[in-house]
Design a protein around this motif. Structure first.
Motif, PDB file in Angstrom:
ATOM      1  N   TYR A  11      22.984  55.656  39.532  1.00  0.00           N
ATOM      2  CA  TYR A  11      23.730  56.956  40.100  1.00  0.00           C
ATOM      3  C   TYR A  11      22.852  58.387  39.964  1.00  0.00           C
ATOM      4  CZ  TYR A  11      27.381  53.389  39.604  1.00  0.00           C
ATOM      5  OH  TYR A  11      28.150  52.294  39.532  1.00  0.00           O
ATOM      6  N   ARG A  14      20.003  58.453  37.974  1.00  0.00           N
ATOM      7  CA  ARG A  14      19.805  57.859  36.530  1.00  0.00           C
ATOM      8  C   ARG A  14      19.997  56.388  36.742  1.00  0.00           C
ATOM      9  NH1 ARG A  14      25.208  57.975  33.591  1.00  0.00           N
ATOM     10  NH2 ARG A  14      24.945  57.042  31.615  1.00  0.00           N
ATOM     11  N   ILE A  16      20.806  52.705  35.670  1.00  0.00           N
ATOM     12  CA  ILE A  16      22.034  52.121  34.904  1.00  0.00           C
ATOM     13  C   ILE A  16      21.635  50.787  34.481  1.00  0.00           C
ATOM     14  CG2 ILE A  16      24.530  51.367  34.544  1.00  0.00           C
ATOM     15  CD1 ILE A  16      24.109  54.618  34.431  1.00  0.00           C
ATOM     16  N   PRO A  35      29.659  44.988  27.060  1.00  0.00           N
ATOM     17  CA  PRO A  35      30.609  45.875  26.534  1.00  0.00           C
ATOM     18  C   PRO A  35      30.934  47.043  27.634  1.00  0.00           C
ATOM     19  CG  PRO A  35      28.772  45.675  24.922  1.00  0.00           C
ATOM     20  CD  PRO A  35      28.516  44.871  26.427  1.00  0.00           C
ATOM     21  N   ASN A  36      31.922  47.862  27.208  1.00  0.00           N
ATOM     22  CA  ASN A  36      32.057  48.993  28.404  1.00  0.00           C
ATOM     23  C   ASN A  36      30.872  49.897  28.464  1.00  0.00           C
ATOM     24  OD1 ASN A  36      35.094  49.436  26.362  1.00  0.00           O
ATOM     25  ND2 ASN A  36      35.240  48.831  28.674  1.00  0.00           N
ATOM     26  N   GLY A  37      30.808  50.153  29.797  1.00  0.00           N
ATOM     27  CA  GLY A  37      29.490  50.979  30.162  1.00  0.00           C
ATOM     28  C   GLY A  37      28.209  50.035  30.289  1.00  0.00           C
ATOM     29  N   SER A  38      28.208  48.710  30.161  1.00  0.00           N
ATOM     30  CA  SER A  38      26.953  48.247  30.077  1.00  0.00           C
ATOM     31  C   SER A  38      26.499  47.796  31.612  1.00  0.00           C
ATOM     32  CB  SER A  38      27.077  46.856  29.317  1.00  0.00           C
ATOM     33  OG  SER A  38      28.273  46.177  30.042  1.00  0.00           O
ATOM     34  N   GLY A  39      27.384  47.985  32.375  1.00  0.00           N
ATOM     35  CA  GLY A  39      26.694  48.059  34.035  1.00  0.00           C
ATOM     36  C   GLY A  39      27.220  46.917  34.723  1.00  0.00           C
ATOM     37  N   LYS A  40      28.538  46.350  34.224  1.00  0.00           N
ATOM     38  CA  LYS A  40      29.107  45.332  35.183  1.00  0.00           C
ATOM     39  C   LYS A  40      29.751  45.600  36.511  1.00  0.00           C
ATOM     40  CE  LYS A  40      31.938  44.829  31.673  1.00  0.00           C
ATOM     41  NZ  LYS A  40      31.866  45.775  31.010  1.00  0.00           N
ATOM     42  N   THR A  41      30.271  46.674  36.667  1.00  0.00           N
ATOM     43  CA  THR A  41      30.642  47.116  37.995  1.00  0.00           C
ATOM     44  C   THR A  41      29.842  47.640  38.582  1.00  0.00           C
ATOM     45  OG1 THR A  41      32.915  47.885  36.813  1.00  0.00           O
ATOM     46  CG2 THR A  41      32.317  48.790  39.065  1.00  0.00           C
ATOM     47  N   THR A  42      28.527  48.151  38.115  1.00  0.00           N
ATOM     48  CA  THR A  42      27.550  48.808  38.949  1.00  0.00           C
ATOM     49  C   THR A  42      26.850  47.558  39.568  1.00  0.00           C
ATOM     50  OG1 THR A  42      27.296  50.709  37.290  1.00  0.00           O
ATOM     51  CG2 THR A  42      25.172  50.054  38.517  1.00  0.00           C
ATOM     52  N   ARG A  45      28.751  46.553  42.469  1.00  0.00           N
ATOM     53  CA  ARG A  45      28.452  47.522  43.526  1.00  0.00           C
ATOM     54  C   ARG A  45      27.074  47.429  44.094  1.00  0.00           C
ATOM     55  NH1 ARG A  45      30.781  52.899  40.235  1.00  0.00           N
ATOM     56  NH2 ARG A  45      32.800  52.191  40.501  1.00  0.00           N
ATOM     57  N   GLN A  82      38.017  47.123  40.967  1.00  0.00           N
ATOM     58  CA  GLN A  82      38.864  47.230  39.676  1.00  0.00           C
ATOM     59  C   GLN A  82      39.897  48.243  39.888  1.00  0.00           C
ATOM     60  OE1 GLN A  82      36.566  49.001  36.608  1.00  0.00           O
ATOM     61  NE2 GLN A  82      37.490  47.941  35.053  1.00  0.00           N
ATOM     62  N   HIS A 198      36.720  41.322  30.841  1.00  0.00           N
ATOM     63  CA  HIS A 198      36.538  41.547  29.596  1.00  0.00           C
ATOM     64  C   HIS A 198      36.865  40.757  28.552  1.00  0.00           C
ATOM     65  CE1 HIS A 198      35.108  45.839  29.341  1.00  0.00           C
ATOM     66  NE2 HIS A 198      35.864  46.230  30.291  1.00  0.00           N
TER      67      HIS A 198
HETATM   68  N1  LIG Z   1      30.205  56.758  40.232  1.00  0.00           N
HETATM   69  C1  LIG Z   1      29.333  56.915  39.161  1.00  0.00           C
HETATM   70  N2  LIG Z   1      28.742  58.183  38.959  1.00  0.00           N
HETATM   71  C2  LIG Z   1      27.803  58.396  37.979  1.00  0.00           C
HETATM   72  N3  LIG Z   1      27.728  57.482  36.876  1.00  0.00           N
HETATM   73  C3  LIG Z   1      28.492  56.400  36.989  1.00  0.00           C
HETATM   74  C4  LIG Z   1      29.517  56.149  38.240  1.00  0.00           C
HETATM   75  N4  LIG Z   1      29.937  54.968  38.019  1.00  0.00           N
HETATM   76  C5  LIG Z   1      29.469  54.573  36.538  1.00  0.00           C
HETATM   77  N5  LIG Z   1      28.646  55.371  35.997  1.00  0.00           N
HETATM   78  C6  LIG Z   1      28.072  55.356  34.892  1.00  0.00           C
HETATM   79  O1  LIG Z   1      27.153  53.815  34.760  1.00  0.00           O
HETATM   80  C7  LIG Z   1      27.315  53.490  33.460  1.00  0.00           C
HETATM   81  C8  LIG Z   1      27.829  51.882  33.631  1.00  0.00           C
HETATM   82  O2  LIG Z   1      28.956  51.824  34.256  1.00  0.00           O
HETATM   83  P1  LIG Z   1      29.805  50.559  34.671  1.00  0.00           P
HETATM   84  O3  LIG Z   1      31.237  50.972  35.260  1.00  0.00           O
HETATM   85  O4  LIG Z   1      28.884  49.869  35.639  1.00  0.00           O
HETATM   86  O5  LIG Z   1      30.081  49.556  33.497  1.00  0.00           O
HETATM   87  P2  LIG Z   1      31.133  48.483  33.038  1.00  0.00           P
HETATM   88  O6  LIG Z   1      30.270  47.652  32.199  1.00  0.00           O
HETATM   89  O7  LIG Z   1      31.537  48.066  34.266  1.00  0.00           O
HETATM   90  O8  LIG Z   1      32.096  49.330  32.273  1.00  0.00           O
HETATM   91  P3  LIG Z   1      33.661  49.141  31.788  1.00  0.00           P
HETATM   92  O9  LIG Z   1      33.609  47.701  31.314  1.00  0.00           O
HETATM   93  O10 LIG Z   1      34.137  50.062  30.867  1.00  0.00           O
HETATM   94  O11 LIG Z   1      34.290  48.922  33.284  1.00  0.00           O
HETATM   95  C9  LIG Z   1      28.527  54.183  32.582  1.00  0.00           C
HETATM   96  O12 LIG Z   1      27.494  55.016  31.812  1.00  0.00           O
HETATM   97  C10 LIG Z   1      28.993  54.717  33.652  1.00  0.00           C
HETATM   98  O13 LIG Z   1      29.671  56.067  33.086  1.00  0.00           O
END
Ligand SMILES: Nc1ncnc2c1ncn2[C@@H]1O[C@H](COP(=O)(O)OP(=O)(O)OP(=O)(O)O)[C@@H](O)[C@H]1O
Length: 264
Positions: A11, A14, A16, A35-42, A45, A82, A198
């Protein structure tokens, strides 16, 4: 069916996800964990064309998804986000599920066909939402809303279904119902599924393959037996666990917060 090649994305410049590579065969049921924030949702997307790769490509059936229109893509893949909020969606459940049919509508077709209605009805029956079809979306509980989003995704008749934490708002009975349904769609209807989970034990029980993300990198891809070892989990999640093999399925089962006497 799906190939992710050298994917780097994020994003606002930056990064990810960094240099993600994997291939997914038709009819796979792939879990994405990490783990949280590891990039799964990204990652979901990027696969669903919500965010653009900064480097690399995503190929669906050999074609770059960025060469496909949204309509064509929506006939091939459907995404259940989610914790959908949707307070602003002022329509009934049935109307909302029928939105899943729009990618199939012809230009200037404003009415749903009999087939559209039949597909939407089947999707609601599968997700146990037929009994709430006349209710308005903003009135639904988080769990009901999650089921309705799944119904809309199924109404798209996709080949690939992507789900981001589909059990997050569900009670234990609905969690099992939904994951059994997804497994059944994968087994009987040959739907290919990518699911972010998770709960490592649910991922172990329901997925045939797992991708473990750590800090934006693909740490390892493999079967639950290959990925869910105490050593790997401790390293990536920084948490002490014990992994046992389940008696019948021989899938790994993870214990944390344990006392030795619980395990004997
Ligand atoms: N729309 C956005 N704009 C900027 N940064 C974002 C955005 N969405 C996610 N991030 C950042 O990208 C990184 C990965 O986020 P992501 O949601 O992909 O992780 P995740 O593994 O799905 O986390 P979780 O298990 O907490 O849902 C995080 O540091 C988050 O803060």
């Amino acid at each position: 069916m799906l190939e992710v090649k050298g994917l780097t994305c994020g994003y606002n410049k930056r990064f990810i996800l960094k240099n993600i590579n994997f291939k997914l065969k038709k009819h796979a049921l792939l879990g994405i964990i990490g783990p949280n924030g590891s990039g799964k949702t990204t990652l979901l997307r990027a696969i669903t064309k919500i965010i653009k790769p900064q480097k690399g490509k995503i190929l669906f059936e050999g074609r770059d998804i960025w060469q496909m229109g949204f309509r064509e893509l929506a006939q091939k893949m459907a995404f259940v986000p989610q914790a959908p909020l949707s307070y602003e969606v002022d329509m009934t459940v049935e109307e909302f599920v029928l939105l899943g049919r729009i990618p199939y509508h012809k230009v200037f077709q404003f009415l749903d066909t009999k087939y559209d209605k039949a597909v939407a009805k089947k999707a609601m029956a599968l997700t146990h939402t037929l009994n709430i079809k006349a209710r308005f979306i903003p009135e639904l509980s988080g769990g009901e809303r999650q089921l309705v989003y799944l119904a809309r995704a199924l109404a798209q008749e996709p080949k690939l279904l992507l789900l981001d934490e589909p059990t997050a708002h569900l009670d234990i009975a609905h969690q099992i119902k939904i994951l059994d349904l997804i497994k059944n769609l994968n087994n009987s209807f040959k739907l290919t599924v990518i699911i972010v989970l998770h709960d490592l034990n649910l991922a172990s029980q329901y997925c045939n393959e797992l991708i473990l993300l750590n800090n934006g990198y693909l740490y390892k891809m493999g079967t639950p037996q290959e990925i869910l070892t105490a050593e790997i989990i401790e390293h990536v999640y920084q948490t002490k666990v014990i992994v046992k093999e389940k008696f019948i399925s021989s899938r790994p089962y993870i214990f944390w917060d344990f006392h030795m006497e619980d395990l004997t």
